[in-house]
Design a protein around this motif. Sequence first.
Motif, short mmCIF file in Angstrom:
data_model
loop_
_atom_site.label_atom_id
_atom_site.label_comp_id
_atom_site.label_asym_id
_atom_site.label_seq_id
_atom_site.Cartn_x
_atom_site.Cartn_y
_atom_site.Cartn_z
N THR A 302 -11.95 51.46 107.87
CA THR A 302 -13.04 52.34 107.45
C THR A 302 -12.55 53.59 106.72
O THR A 302 -13.35 54.33 106.15
N GLU A 303 -11.23 53.85 106.75
CA GLU A 303 -10.69 55.03 106.09
C GLU A 303 -10.58 54.81 104.58
O GLU A 303 -10.32 53.70 104.11
N ASP A 304 -10.76 55.90 103.81
CA ASP A 304 -10.71 55.81 102.35
C ASP A 304 -9.36 55.31 101.84
O ASP A 304 -9.30 54.54 100.88
N ASN A 305 -8.28 55.74 102.50
CA ASN A 305 -6.96 55.37 102.00
C ASN A 305 -6.63 53.90 102.21
O ASN A 305 -5.66 53.39 101.67
N PHE A 306 -7.45 53.19 103.03
CA PHE A 306 -7.21 51.76 103.22
C PHE A 306 -7.33 51.02 101.89
O PHE A 306 -6.56 50.10 101.61
N ASN A 307 -8.27 51.44 101.06
CA ASN A 307 -8.48 50.78 99.76
C ASN A 307 -7.30 51.00 98.82
O ASN A 307 -7.08 50.22 97.89
N GLU A 308 -6.55 52.10 99.06
CA GLU A 308 -5.46 52.45 98.15
C GLU A 308 -4.17 51.71 98.51
O GLU A 308 -3.23 51.66 97.71
N GLU A 309 -4.10 51.19 99.72
CA GLU A 309 -2.90 50.49 100.15
C GLU A 309 -3.00 49.01 99.77
O GLU A 309 -4.06 48.50 99.40
N ASP A 310 -1.89 48.31 99.90
CA ASP A 310 -1.82 46.90 99.52
C ASP A 310 -1.82 45.99 100.75
O ASP A 310 -1.11 45.00 100.82
N PHE A 311 -2.64 46.36 101.75
CA PHE A 311 -2.63 45.63 103.00
C PHE A 311 -3.04 44.17 102.85
O PHE A 311 -2.62 43.31 103.61
N LEU A 312 -3.90 43.89 101.87
CA LEU A 312 -4.44 42.53 101.73
C LEU A 312 -3.82 41.76 100.58
O LEU A 312 -4.31 40.69 100.22
N ASP A 313 -2.75 42.28 100.01
CA ASP A 313 -2.09 41.57 98.90
C ASP A 313 -1.64 40.18 99.34
O ASP A 313 -1.03 40.02 100.42
N ALA A 335 -12.94 42.13 101.05
CA ALA A 335 -11.67 41.42 100.87
C ALA A 335 -11.79 40.35 99.79
O ALA A 335 -10.86 40.15 99.00
N LYS A 336 -12.93 39.67 99.72
CA LYS A 336 -13.11 38.64 98.70
C LYS A 336 -13.18 39.24 97.30
O LYS A 336 -12.75 38.62 96.33
N THR A 337 -13.69 40.48 97.18
CA THR A 337 -13.69 41.13 95.86
C THR A 337 -12.28 41.48 95.42
O THR A 337 -12.02 41.66 94.22
N LEU A 338 -11.35 41.57 96.38
CA LEU A 338 -9.95 41.87 96.06
C LEU A 338 -9.14 40.61 95.77
O LEU A 338 -7.94 40.70 95.50
N GLY A 339 -9.80 39.45 95.88
CA GLY A 339 -9.10 38.20 95.57
C GLY A 339 -8.73 37.37 96.77
O GLY A 339 -8.09 36.32 96.61
N VAL A 340 -9.09 37.81 97.98
CA VAL A 340 -8.85 36.97 99.16
C VAL A 340 -9.73 35.72 99.06
O VAL A 340 -10.93 35.82 98.81
N ASP A 341 -9.13 34.56 99.26
CA ASP A 341 -9.84 33.29 99.00
C ASP A 341 -10.92 33.01 100.02
O ASP A 341 -12.05 32.65 99.67
N LYS A 342 -10.61 33.16 101.31
CA LYS A 342 -11.55 32.81 102.37
C LYS A 342 -11.75 33.98 103.32
O LYS A 342 -10.81 34.73 103.61
N ALA A 343 -13.00 34.10 103.83
CA ALA A 343 -13.33 35.16 104.78
C ALA A 343 -14.08 34.58 105.96
O ALA A 343 -15.01 33.78 105.81
#
Length: 466
Positions: A302-313, A335-343
């Motif tokens: 939920t933190e803003d900086n989560f979006n800036e990190e590459d946790f879901l690469d 996560a799917k908007t970032l390219g994660v295939d399945k949720a």
Amino acid sequence: MYIVILGAGRVGTQLARQLILEKKDVALIERDSEKARDAANKLDCLVINDEGNNLESLTKAGIQKADIFVSVTASDETNLIACGLVSAEYEKVKTIARVRNLDYSRTKMISNSFLGIDHVINPEIEAAKIISYAISHGARSDIMLFENTSLQMRNLTIRKDSIFIGQSLKSVRQHMDFAFLIAAILRDDHYIIPTGDTEIKEGDQIYIISSEKGFETIFDLEDLGKSELNRITLVGGGHISAYVAEELLDQEPESHFGKTRLGRLLNKKQKKSLQIIEKDYERCKELAERFPQALITHADVTEDNFNEEDFLDDTDLIITATNNQELNLITGIYAKTLGVDKAMALVIRNSYRTIAHNLDIDVTVCLNDTVVNSILKIVRKGNIKNVHALSGGKLEVVEFQIEEDSPIAGKKIIDLKLPEKSLIIFLSHEGQDIIPRGDTVIKSGDYVVLILERESVARMEKLISG
């Protein structure tokens, strides 16, 4: 049948509502006065505002004439003590306790009679099983498995480019050279038990019966081919995530969840990469010690900086299993908007399942349903093997085995007086799977799977048990 339920939370009220629909007599005990008042206003049953772990309140609820006692309060200790008390005082009353967070072994608690309790249900373990099965089948849809059969039920949302759009069910079946049946359609929040003339439309959510091989063909036709799930991220480091991690890492389980076929399947293929994201630092340390093969990430989604990190690469599958169902859905969608295939998302209420599918979540696991369905398997008359809820709980898929003295043994399906809007979708006879016709004869020992409205369950029980 008379049933006493301790706990008027979401699970207790959902269970009571369902049992009342089935014409069963229900008493509900709740210590919180506001919850008790709310339950009394909404449910047609006896509601006692009192503690449930003493004989006085249990007697007020009629425990002396009860057939079953179910304890589903928020406290594991209360559930165990209340069931233990009932077992000690009333040997003929069957007891069921929900236990979530206590670190008891599966061997002592769930497999055997603990404190004289007949059944102990752990919703986290049940949910983890569903997640594990979904992963082993590619995480492309919800999946409902049955006993003694290779057939399964999955859901498919009809997209605008689907090959099924505009086709009748009769036409679709003619083009399938394998076991195939559309058992139900969810359209605009309304369900349809279809006929051969029912036409499939864009946006429909269809529930299909087929084999694993059949589903591979269906998914290929819909351009939903199976993708490799080599990097998996779990969001939330609670009990469910820990149970799933044990399976993914093929690790000796603390929970006694057991090494099931998912672990064996993963062991045959290349090792999976697992990341667990958890916001509590102390919990991260526990997880790191327990799962040294996994990457444990201390972060708050939920933190803003989560979006800036590459946790879901490079993540292929994200499983959101926090205690916040809205956060689980939002995180899966993001996560799917970032390219994660399945949720895959964990939700508490059944109504969120439809929302999740409309928002492109591939698999949804409902925690309340896992508890209620597990209890209903025990409570129902007849040799019930599985219960699955569909359409926000309006429909049920019930699997049962035909006993020798069943009134329907030896009868043709066309001669059965099935409840309206119900359908026998398949049966298994001596290991052979059959999509039945009207002249199909049901025999003793057969496994039968029926879809019906929940209001018709009482008639179904009478039909199969007499």
